[in-house]
Design a protein around this motif. Structure first.
Motif, PDB file in Angstrom:
ATOM      1  N   GLU A   1      10.739  12.797 -68.968  1.00 23.87           N
ATOM      2  CA  GLU A   1       9.609  12.067 -69.536  1.00 23.87           C
ATOM      3  C   GLU A   1       9.601  10.625 -69.013  1.00 23.87           C
ATOM      4  OE1 GLU A   1      10.160  12.399 -73.714  1.00 23.87           O
ATOM      5  OE2 GLU A   1       9.621  14.527 -73.799  1.00 23.87           O
ATOM      6  N   ALA A   2      10.768  10.001 -68.995  1.00 21.61           N
ATOM      7  CA  ALA A   2      10.873   8.636 -68.476  1.00 21.61           C
ATOM      8  C   ALA A   2      10.559   8.596 -66.983  1.00 21.61           C
ATOM      9  CB  ALA A   2      12.276   8.091 -68.737  1.00 21.61           C
ATOM     10  N   TYR A   3      11.041   9.602 -66.263  1.00 24.86           N
ATOM     11  CA  TYR A   3      10.774   9.708 -64.830  1.00 24.86           C
ATOM     12  C   TYR A   3       9.275   9.773 -64.577  1.00 24.86           C
ATOM     13  CZ  TYR A   3      11.577  11.402 -60.011  1.00 24.86           C
ATOM     14  OH  TYR A   3      11.625  11.545 -58.652  1.00 24.86           O
ATOM     15  N   ALA A   4       8.572  10.591 -65.361  1.00 24.40           N
ATOM     16  CA  ALA A   4       7.129  10.740 -65.197  1.00 24.40           C
ATOM     17  C   ALA A   4       6.396   9.436 -65.498  1.00 24.40           C
ATOM     18  CB  ALA A   4       6.610  11.857 -66.102  1.00 24.40           C
ATOM     19  N   ASP A   5       6.888   8.674 -66.477  1.00 25.18           N
ATOM     20  CA  ASP A   5       6.248   7.395 -66.795  1.00 25.18           C
ATOM     21  C   ASP A   5       6.344   6.431 -65.619  1.00 25.18           C
ATOM     22  OD1 ASP A   5       5.430   8.130 -69.330  1.00 25.18           O
ATOM     23  OD2 ASP A   5       7.138   7.218 -70.356  1.00 25.18           O
ATOM     24  N   TYR A   6       7.533   6.316 -65.042  1.00 25.17           N
ATOM     25  CA  TYR A   6       7.695   5.383 -63.916  1.00 25.17           C
ATOM     26  C   TYR A   6       6.929   5.876 -62.691  1.00 25.17           C
ATOM     27  CZ  TYR A   6      10.070   2.009 -60.862  1.00 25.17           C
ATOM     28  OH  TYR A   6      10.352   0.994 -59.984  1.00 25.17           O
ATOM     29  N   GLU A   7       6.919   7.177 -62.483  1.00 20.99           N
ATOM     30  CA  GLU A   7       6.178   7.750 -61.359  1.00 20.99           C
ATOM     31  C   GLU A   7       4.693   7.458 -61.500  1.00 20.99           C
ATOM     32  OE1 GLU A   7       6.839  11.744 -58.841  1.00 20.99           O
ATOM     33  OE2 GLU A   7       6.339  12.073 -60.942  1.00 20.99           O
ATOM     34  N   CYS A   8       4.162   7.561 -62.719  1.00 21.97           N
ATOM     35  CA  CYS A   8       2.756   7.246 -62.970  1.00 21.97           C
ATOM     36  C   CYS A   8       2.486   5.772 -62.693  1.00 21.97           C
ATOM     37  CB  CYS A   8       2.401   7.597 -64.409  1.00 21.97           C
ATOM     38  SG  CYS A   8       0.657   7.362 -64.834  1.00 21.97           S
ATOM     39  N   LEU A   9       3.407   4.927 -63.061  1.00 18.84           N
ATOM     40  CA  LEU A   9       3.265   3.493 -62.831  1.00 18.84           C
ATOM     41  C   LEU A   9       3.167   3.189 -61.340  1.00 18.84           C
ATOM     42  CD1 LEU A   9       3.495   1.063 -64.963  1.00 18.84           C
ATOM     43  CD2 LEU A   9       5.749   0.711 -63.985  1.00 18.84           C
ATOM     44  N   LEU A  10       3.913   3.926 -60.526  1.00 21.43           N
ATOM     45  CA  LEU A  10       3.961   3.678 -59.088  1.00 21.43           C
ATOM     46  C   LEU A  10       2.840   4.369 -58.320  1.00 21.43           C
ATOM     47  CD1 LEU A  10       7.793   4.149 -58.527  1.00 21.43           C
ATOM     48  CD2 LEU A  10       6.564   1.972 -58.643  1.00 21.43           C
ATOM     49  N   ASN A  11       2.458   5.567 -58.765  1.00 22.15           N
ATOM     50  CA  ASN A  11       1.525   6.396 -58.001  1.00 22.15           C
ATOM     51  C   ASN A  11       0.100   6.331 -58.503  1.00 22.15           C
ATOM     52  OD1 ASN A  11       3.831   7.146 -56.676  1.00 22.15           O
ATOM     53  ND2 ASN A  11       3.876   9.237 -57.451  1.00 22.15           N
ATOM     54  N   GLY A  12      -0.092   5.900 -59.750  1.00 24.61           N
ATOM     55  CA  GLY A  12      -1.437   5.889 -60.312  1.00 24.61           C
ATOM     56  C   GLY A  12      -1.843   7.256 -60.820  1.00 24.61           C
ATOM     57  N   GLY A  13      -3.104   7.399 -61.158  1.00 24.50           N
ATOM     58  CA  GLY A  13      -3.621   8.648 -61.704  1.00 24.50           C
ATOM     59  C   GLY A  13      -4.851   8.368 -62.540  1.00 24.50           C
TER      60      GLY A  13
END
Length: 341
Positions: A233-245
């Motif tokens: 869940e934390a990984y997905a949050d940081y990934e969203c921060l970096l990649n957008g969506g």
């Protein structure tokens, strides 16, 4: 000059050196440099490739700049060579960088104990038929700070749970485990934390001094079962921060960050992108070329290399001292330690 380049990279995280020699431009574009020491523009793409592949390391422009920055040496050359080519089909495509696929933001060689400090990428060819292929950068340390503000629980997880970084292929077998976010041992104005209880409460003000993020080169996590879901869940949050969506969804506050703070540019022949590999996460938009495009029009070709952070930081400090500016504050460079003048 050299000082200006180093100052820009250590202050801003990245810089571009323009009109560097040995690049290919289409005949109609002409040369844009007044540098008389080199034939800056080679009018025949196959001729350029032959020149680059037969040129000694010392003669490559990217190597010259890197060695000037680091005091005379390149680093991390055991897997790809001291200098390397980034183009479709290189080394039989044994790395995603050698394809036309998009590359999400990442650090290079995160499976090393000490990843490269600086990375240099010299664009020698960007064919006019290439659609896409823009280079991207986002500040991984600033993004981690934003995650701490928006999702403190996720930040805490990424700072405490080790990830597994791997490189496994013929001729390579590397593994290194560490958390995605590295923190100083002391909080702002506090003493060193030594127990689990004090670590938890001090995480919020401990300085972020490293970020390790490289999705293409991550292996299975080695965590207790009860921590795995929270980690992802934390990984997905940081990934969203970096990649957008989708900025309109429940994670819209995270996704907007990437849109606002991602630097993007389609490099031109002669551009040399220089960036701090331990602070700036780099990527690439996917690209394609239309069927029937000529060889030179379809080429996207970069030449790269790395320098060691300690050597490069030493060069910068020596220049600051020579200019009577030894007390100049140096921003945290992301190498896992607090910086002092």
């Amino acid at each position: 000059g050299l000082f200006r380049l180093l100052h820009s990279v250590f202050r801003d995280g990245a810089a571009i050196v323009s009109t560097t020699p040995f690049s290919y431009q289409h005949r109609s574009e002409g040369s844009t440099s007044n540098n008389n020491n080199y034939n800056n523009t080679i009018k025949d793409a196959p001729q350029l490739i032959r020149a680059l592949e037969t040129m000694s390391e010392d003669d490559l422009p990217v190597s010259k700049v890197a060695k000037a920055m680091s005091g005379g040496s390149l680093s991390h050359g055991s897997l790809y060579g001291k200098t390397f080519h980034v183009r479709v089909g290189e080394r039989d495509g044994n790395n995603i960088a050698y394809t036309s696929a998009p590359l999400a933001p990442h650090m290079d060689l995160a499976y090393y104990e000490s990843p490269p400090g600086m990375q240099l990428l010299h664009c020698v060819s960007m064919g006019r038929a290439v659609v896409g292929g823009e280079s991207t950068l986002i500040d991984g340390m600033a993004a981690a700070h934003r995650l701490r503000e928006l999702r403190p629980e996720s930040f805490e997880t990424l700072a405490r749970c080790p990830a597994t970084f791997v490189k496994q292929r013929d001729g390579a077998g590397m593994t290194y485990r560490r958390p995605h976010v590295g923190l100083s041992k002391e909080g702002v104005g506090s003493s060193e934390t030594t127990t689990t209880t004090t670590t938890t409460t001090a995480t919020g003000d401990r300085e972020i001094h490293a970020v390790y993020w490289s999705p293409p080169f991550e292996g299975p996590v080695c965590l207790p079962p009860e921590k795995v879901d929270r980690y992802y869940e934390a990984y997905a949050d940081y990934e969203c921060l970096l990649n957008g969506g989708d900025t309109g969804g429940v994670d819209g506050d995270l996704c907007r960050y990437a849109r606002e703070y991602t630097w993007e540019r389609k490099l031109r022949p002669g551009d040399m992108l220089v960036f701090n590999n331990q602070r700036m996460l780099h990527g690439r938009r996917g690209f394609s070329t239309p069927e029937g495009a000529s060889f030179e029009d379809a080429q996207r070709h970069l030449v790269g290399c790395y320098t060691n952070m300690d050597d490069t930081l030493n060069s910068y400090r020596v220049l600051l001292r020579e200019k009577g500016a030894a007390s100049t504050s140096i921003l945290n460079v992301g190498n896992g330690t607090n910086i002092v003048p």
